[in-house]
Design a protein around this motif. Structure first.
Motif, mmCIF file in Angstrom:
data_model
loop_
_atom_site.group_PDB
_atom_site.id
_atom_site.type_symbol
_atom_site.label_atom_id
_atom_site.label_comp_id
_atom_site.label_asym_id
_atom_site.label_seq_id
_atom_site.Cartn_x
_atom_site.Cartn_y
_atom_site.Cartn_z
ATOM 1 N N LEU B 226 0.832 -1.683 0.015
ATOM 2 C CA LEU B 226 0.124 -0.235 -0.235
ATOM 3 C C LEU B 226 0.963 1.269 -0.087
ATOM 4 O O LEU B 226 2.333 1.176 0.800
ATOM 5 C CB LEU B 226 -0.958 0.088 1.177
ATOM 6 N N GLY B 227 0.621 2.037 -0.578
ATOM 7 C CA GLY B 227 0.947 3.444 -0.979
ATOM 8 C C GLY B 227 1.175 5.103 -0.153
ATOM 9 O O GLY B 227 2.009 5.703 0.139
ATOM 10 N N SER B 228 0.038 4.577 0.694
ATOM 11 C CA SER B 228 -0.133 5.502 2.109
ATOM 12 C C SER B 228 -0.585 5.278 2.848
ATOM 13 O O SER B 228 -0.695 3.990 3.178
ATOM 14 C CB SER B 228 -1.175 6.709 1.220
ATOM 15 N N VAL B 229 -1.419 6.001 3.862
ATOM 16 C CA VAL B 229 -2.667 5.461 4.809
ATOM 17 C C VAL B 229 -1.647 4.579 5.952
ATOM 18 O O VAL B 229 -2.200 5.239 7.193
ATOM 19 C CB VAL B 229 -3.861 4.854 3.956
ATOM 20 N N GLY B 265 -4.190 9.907 1.382
ATOM 21 C CA GLY B 265 -3.739 9.647 2.450
ATOM 22 C C GLY B 265 -3.259 9.774 3.616
ATOM 23 O O GLY B 265 -3.507 9.192 4.642
ATOM 24 N N GLY B 266 -2.178 10.929 3.296
ATOM 25 C CA GLY B 266 -1.296 11.331 4.022
ATOM 26 C C GLY B 266 0.060 11.397 4.027
ATOM 27 O O GLY B 266 0.499 11.158 5.218
ATOM 28 N N SER B 267 0.287 10.273 3.513
ATOM 29 C CA SER B 267 2.060 9.968 3.376
ATOM 30 C C SER B 267 3.196 11.051 3.306
ATOM 31 O O SER B 267 3.891 10.855 3.795
ATOM 32 C CB SER B 267 2.174 8.605 2.725
ATOM 33 N N ASN B 268 2.945 12.068 2.344
ATOM 34 C CA ASN B 268 3.636 12.839 1.760
ATOM 35 C C ASN B 268 3.283 13.714 3.287
ATOM 36 O O ASN B 268 4.440 14.158 4.053
ATOM 37 C CB ASN B 268 3.070 13.349 0.261
ATOM 38 N N PHE B 269 2.726 14.370 3.770
ATOM 39 C CA PHE B 269 2.260 15.033 4.745
ATOM 40 C C PHE B 269 2.280 14.423 6.121
ATOM 41 O O PHE B 269 3.307 15.637 6.940
ATOM 42 C CB PHE B 269 0.574 15.021 5.196
ATOM 43 N N GLY B 270 2.651 12.985 6.395
ATOM 44 C CA GLY B 270 3.103 12.932 7.766
ATOM 45 C C GLY B 270 4.828 12.779 7.745
ATOM 46 O O GLY B 270 5.366 12.675 8.696
ATOM 47 N N GLY B 271 4.958 12.494 6.143
ATOM 48 C CA GLY B 271 6.281 12.326 6.333
ATOM 49 C C GLY B 271 7.562 13.333 6.379
ATOM 50 O O GLY B 271 8.507 13.537 6.950
ATOM 51 N N LEU B 272 7.053 14.594 5.822
ATOM 52 C CA LEU B 272 6.984 15.984 5.986
ATOM 53 C C LEU B 272 6.866 16.331 7.843
ATOM 54 O O LEU B 272 7.983 16.456 8.345
ATOM 55 C CB LEU B 272 5.995 16.872 5.254
ATOM 56 N N ALA B 273 6.016 16.472 7.728
ATOM 57 C CA ALA B 273 5.185 16.720 9.655
ATOM 58 C C ALA B 273 5.748 16.197 10.368
ATOM 59 O O ALA B 273 5.777 16.938 11.492
ATOM 60 C CB ALA B 273 3.435 17.414 9.515
ATOM 61 N N THR B 323 -13.050 10.060 7.743
ATOM 62 C CA THR B 323 -13.706 8.999 6.195
ATOM 63 C C THR B 323 -14.569 10.775 6.187
ATOM 64 O O THR B 323 -15.674 10.236 6.153
ATOM 65 C CB THR B 323 -13.661 7.713 6.736
ATOM 66 N N LEU B 324 -15.558 9.498 4.484
ATOM 67 C CA LEU B 324 -16.487 10.761 3.667
ATOM 68 C C LEU B 324 -16.983 9.042 2.871
ATOM 69 O O LEU B 324 -18.204 9.029 2.410
ATOM 70 C CB LEU B 324 -15.506 10.986 2.258
ATOM 71 N N GLY B 325 -16.179 8.210 3.901
ATOM 72 C CA GLY B 325 -17.246 6.676 3.713
ATOM 73 C C GLY B 325 -16.461 5.858 2.526
ATOM 74 O O GLY B 325 -15.983 6.231 1.680
ATOM 75 N N HIS B 326 -16.734 4.253 3.064
ATOM 76 C CA HIS B 326 -15.823 3.805 2.192
ATOM 77 C C HIS B 326 -16.147 3.486 0.551
ATOM 78 O O HIS B 326 -15.452 3.165 -0.109
ATOM 79 C CB HIS B 326 -15.239 2.308 2.379
ATOM 80 N N ASP B 327 -17.130 4.021 0.556
ATOM 81 C CA ASP B 327 -18.146 3.711 -0.907
ATOM 82 C C ASP B 327 -18.542 5.694 -1.326
ATOM 83 O O ASP B 327 -18.453 5.787 -2.296
ATOM 84 C CB ASP B 327 -19.508 3.182 -0.622
ATOM 85 N N PHE B 328 -17.521 5.914 -1.022
ATOM 86 C CA PHE B 328 -17.453 7.032 -1.467
ATOM 87 C C PHE B 328 -16.555 7.370 -2.691
ATOM 88 O O PHE B 328 -15.712 7.633 -2.431
ATOM 89 C CB PHE B 328 -17.179 8.369 -0.423
ATOM 90 N N GLY B 342 -10.613 8.350 2.485
ATOM 91 C CA GLY B 342 -10.200 8.547 3.845
ATOM 92 C C GLY B 342 -8.382 9.043 4.436
ATOM 93 O O GLY B 342 -7.854 9.010 3.466
ATOM 94 N N MET B 343 -8.826 9.250 5.363
ATOM 95 C CA MET B 343 -7.710 9.416 5.874
ATOM 96 C C MET B 343 -6.641 8.464 6.880
ATOM 97 O O MET B 343 -6.806 7.901 7.202
ATOM 98 C CB MET B 343 -7.230 11.391 6.953
ATOM 99 N N ALA B 344 -4.522 8.384 6.934
ATOM 100 C CA ALA B 344 -4.033 7.938 7.940
ATOM 101 C C ALA B 344 -4.491 7.792 9.099
ATOM 102 O O ALA B 344 -5.195 8.888 9.473
ATOM 103 C CB ALA B 344 -2.871 8.161 7.386
ATOM 104 N N PRO B 345 -5.090 7.139 9.669
ATOM 105 C CA PRO B 345 -5.320 7.023 10.590
ATOM 106 C C PRO B 345 -4.478 7.854 12.080
ATOM 107 O O PRO B 345 -5.050 8.318 12.627
ATOM 108 C CB PRO B 345 -5.309 5.041 11.230
ATOM 109 N N LEU B 346 -3.384 7.318 11.159
ATOM 110 C CA LEU B 346 -2.059 7.838 12.437
ATOM 111 C C LEU B 346 -2.553 9.151 12.202
ATOM 112 O O LEU B 346 -2.110 10.359 13.451
ATOM 113 C CB LEU B 346 -0.568 7.823 11.740
ATOM 114 N N ILE B 347 -3.029 10.171 11.118
ATOM 115 C CA ILE B 347 -2.910 11.517 10.531
ATOM 116 C C ILE B 347 -4.703 12.190 11.593
ATOM 117 O O ILE B 347 -4.155 13.072 12.251
ATOM 118 C CB ILE B 347 -2.709 11.946 9.003
ATOM 119 N N SER B 348 -4.926 11.102 10.999
ATOM 120 C CA SER B 348 -6.771 11.330 11.845
ATOM 121 C C SER B 348 -6.331 11.652 13.739
ATOM 122 O O SER B 348 -7.154 12.498 14.339
ATOM 123 C CB SER B 348 -7.065 10.001 12.102
#
Lengths: 453, 453
Positions: B226-229, B265-273, B323-328, B342-348
């Protein structure tokens, strides 16, 4: 085990601050360009309708070094010094004892070496009060570079793109427009040079140059910019070779065995090779200098050395160069940047002096090399430098046979992310070689009238 | 006047050798993932069909630092440390006293930050004897990165690409194939998750994940990447922020006022922040940490914080996240990499703890910022980080009003050379904003069933 070093960087403060002019170091001066009508040597004034005087003086300079203006240095430092890489993973995959270095110009805003000259050309034109630059572009690297350079100096940029490339590469046009440039498909209806051809003609660099020159010559506030071939363009590109020499010293390589570059008009090759030829002439190292051209457009290896025009319509001065004839239209190979009928006069002269050698390579060999390179080094090369990579791999495989630990240096002059149709064709097995057999080429050349000299 | 310094480089020897795990530094532990059927916290064994144990242990680790394996470091050094730029020309164009820094991940083989995690994921899988990795890709950055990483470890790579992107971006597919990967259009006929949708459906990341997970779960020698989250993905990306801190110190910036990153998904943001949040929690600096998401897929700013699936079919564990819902199914905006429900649980979790803030921006504002950026800084940004650039320019213009000399740092997580259709649409005036009005969004969200928690 100490970690392998992949990149040899220079700090911005270590960037060379002078361009190198090879002319005073050559054993004989290059033949002068001739006026297209009178066939007499052209003087600076003859070139003034097209170029600002600063560039004309560089074109005819016999000074060994020319200072890079501070404003140009400041822009160069946005991406320069560019990295020199040691291709550890490629070496391993090839099982070669050769040490392969490549100087990567794909980090520039245009993704190629072209901004090295686009920026100073825009700078000197702006100094001279010019408001707009016109130019041609084939694959689009040069047009992108000039649009970027003009955006930095608040100048307009109007570009004639070879029709075949314009149709096949909408992405390239979008990048040029993102940088603020305007793009026309060539042959266009905007010029007499363009109107001489049917509108759906696939075009050529020669035709596109005629169109851009025609427009520049008609307006006081507009000049023309050329992305290769001329002395001042090669001069600006020497920063590539100058940086590479400093970086090789950092890598502990005081001697180099082979310098390899692809040649279309010659600016990438000259930019890399000329500083190495200086070292060779001074006896400080003795590398083989090898130009690699496409088998379908083999100006150095198969062209005649004589005076010819730089464009199809015959607007430019006559230049003594290796040429396939100014109305030679090369096969539509994928390396659009190498599809030029002539070779830079300065490189032609250096070749005649015996200071370098040249080979021609078919494109399927080039793309096989490119795929191997991408899967080991992680960079998708532009179609043009795949020629240099193919020649580098030939050398590396010869070293595997001989056991020689040769040091090879090549210019990876751009990435291929805007030229993916070539890769798609190759991966599908749909790429064909030029098929330009010896007989075909002889008859093509025989049809070309000799102009002068 | 001393020359301006544009790039703050690190030598390869200065590259961080550890990833940073934010979990032990947080005032409360993140909620655990739950089994999709039993709704009990999942243990390492539950994840074993999909991931190798080394990655599972990183996923649940409470160690503050995890050593980067030497083989991974060696590959990182092919392009890392990536440059940190000071945007002098953009600052001048905006007339701002703010000092704008951007960390540029576009120098990587895939042209984005994604190889930072693709390489270790391929490495740990290969160590575990895995022969093939499956994954999904939206815009294609992640698929490119994983194909590249697999090519280095002689593994196969099979990729389901969101149908709409597959159709619109043939170039991206060609790059993936150049690196040796295989690409399927999603929804495909190869999986039951894909066959649940009509073949011409434009697809979504949620559907493509279901397809890749389904295939990985069926074969012993195949795992999913998986590439993010997920936590371990964000962990691998922290090398971005760690390098940025070292580079800012070289630039003489011991304090930072605002850290801005785009979030999908949050990986770029988490990686920087995350490394900056560590500094903030330790009282060494006090930056505002700001996530920027697209107005049409606003999981952090408009989603609910609750347990939801990571994919459409509900194969993945339940994760507590915004999350906006998994079928959004988000609007087909151009920033394909940000179209995740959704957003990465750790960032959430970090967001719920009040350690960061979030805003949503419409895409026309983003592309206006991108054009301005390209014409001053010479880089055509990927659609995703245009969101961060737009927010950075808002901050810089506020500084122009207030006179504050704020130091802003943002992640330019990739170039846009394979996403030019977005620029073409913008330049033509054909780009529209999400139009996802408050009412539309409410009804879209109301249709999403709550799963658990």
């Amino acid at each position: 085990m100490a970690p392998l070093q992949h990149k040899f960087q220079l700090d911005e403060s270590e960037m060379p601050t002078r361009w190198y002019n090879i002319v005073p170091d050559l054993p004989a001066p290059p033949p002068p360009p001739l006026h297209p009508v009178t066939h007499q040597p052209v003087g600076p004034d003859d070139l003034a309708p097209l170029f600002p005087m600063d560039l004309i003086l560089q074109e005819v300079s016999t000074e060994r070094y020319i200072d890079i203006p501070e404003a140009v240095q400041d822009i160069y430092r946005m991406w320069r010094p560019s990295p020199l890489y040691r291709a550890h993973r490629l070496e391993k995959a090839l099982g070669t004892p050769a040490r392969i270095y490549y100087k990567y110009e794909g980090v520039s805003p245009a993704g190629s070496h072209k901004p090295n000259t686009a920026v100073p050309q825009a700078y000197y034109n702006q100094l001279a009060g010019i408001r707009k630059l016109t130019t041609e572009t084939g694959a689009g690297q040069w047009g992108t570079a000039l649009a970027f350079a003009c955006s930095l100096f608040d100048m307009e940029c109007e570009i004639w793109q070879v029709g075949g490339s314009y149709d096949a590469k909408p992405g390239r046009r979008t990048v040029i427009e993102t940088f603020g440039g305007t793009v026309h498909r060539s042959p266009s209806r905007l010029t007499s040079a363009g109107r001489a051809f049917p509108e759906d003609h696939t075009g050529s660099l020669g035709i596109a140059i005629s169109e851009a020159v025609e427009v520049a010559a008609q307006h006081e506030d507009t000049k023309y910019a050329l992305g290769s071939v001329l002395n001042h363009v090669l001069l600006h590109q020497t920063i590539i070779g100058e940086e590479a020499l400093l970086q090789l010293a950092k890598a502990g390589e005081s001697d180099v065995d082979v310098v390899i570059g692809c040649t279309g008009g010659g600016s990438n090759f000259g930019g890399l090779a000329f500083p190495f030829i200086r070292e060779k002439l001074a006896g400080r190292m003795n590398p083989v200098i090898r130009a690699v051209e496409p088998a379908s457009c083999p100006s150095l290896t198969r062209g005649e050395y004589r005076y010819d025009y730089g464009d199809t319509a015959g607007f430019t001065p006559l230049m003594k160069m290796h040429t396939l004839g100014h109305d030679f239209v090369p096969d539509p190979i994928h390396a659009g940047g190498l599809r030029y009928h002539g070779m830079a006069p300065l490189i032609s002269h250096v070749y005649e002096l015996g200071l370098m050698e040249a080979i021609a390579v078919e494109q399927t060999e080039c793309f096989a090399a490119a795929i191997r390179f991408a899967r080991t080094e992680g960079i998708v090369p532009a179609p043009e430098p795949t020629h240099a990579l193919a020649a580098t791999m030939r050398e590396a495989l010869a070293c595997r046979e001989s056991g020689e630990e040769k040091v090879t240096v090549t210019a990876l002059c751009g990435h291929g992310l805007l030229d993916l149709a070539a890769y798609e064709a190759y991966l599908k097995g749909a790429m064909v070689d030029s098929g330009l057999s010896d007989t075909d080429l002889e008859s093509a050349l025989a049809a070309v009238p000799s102009v002068a000299g």
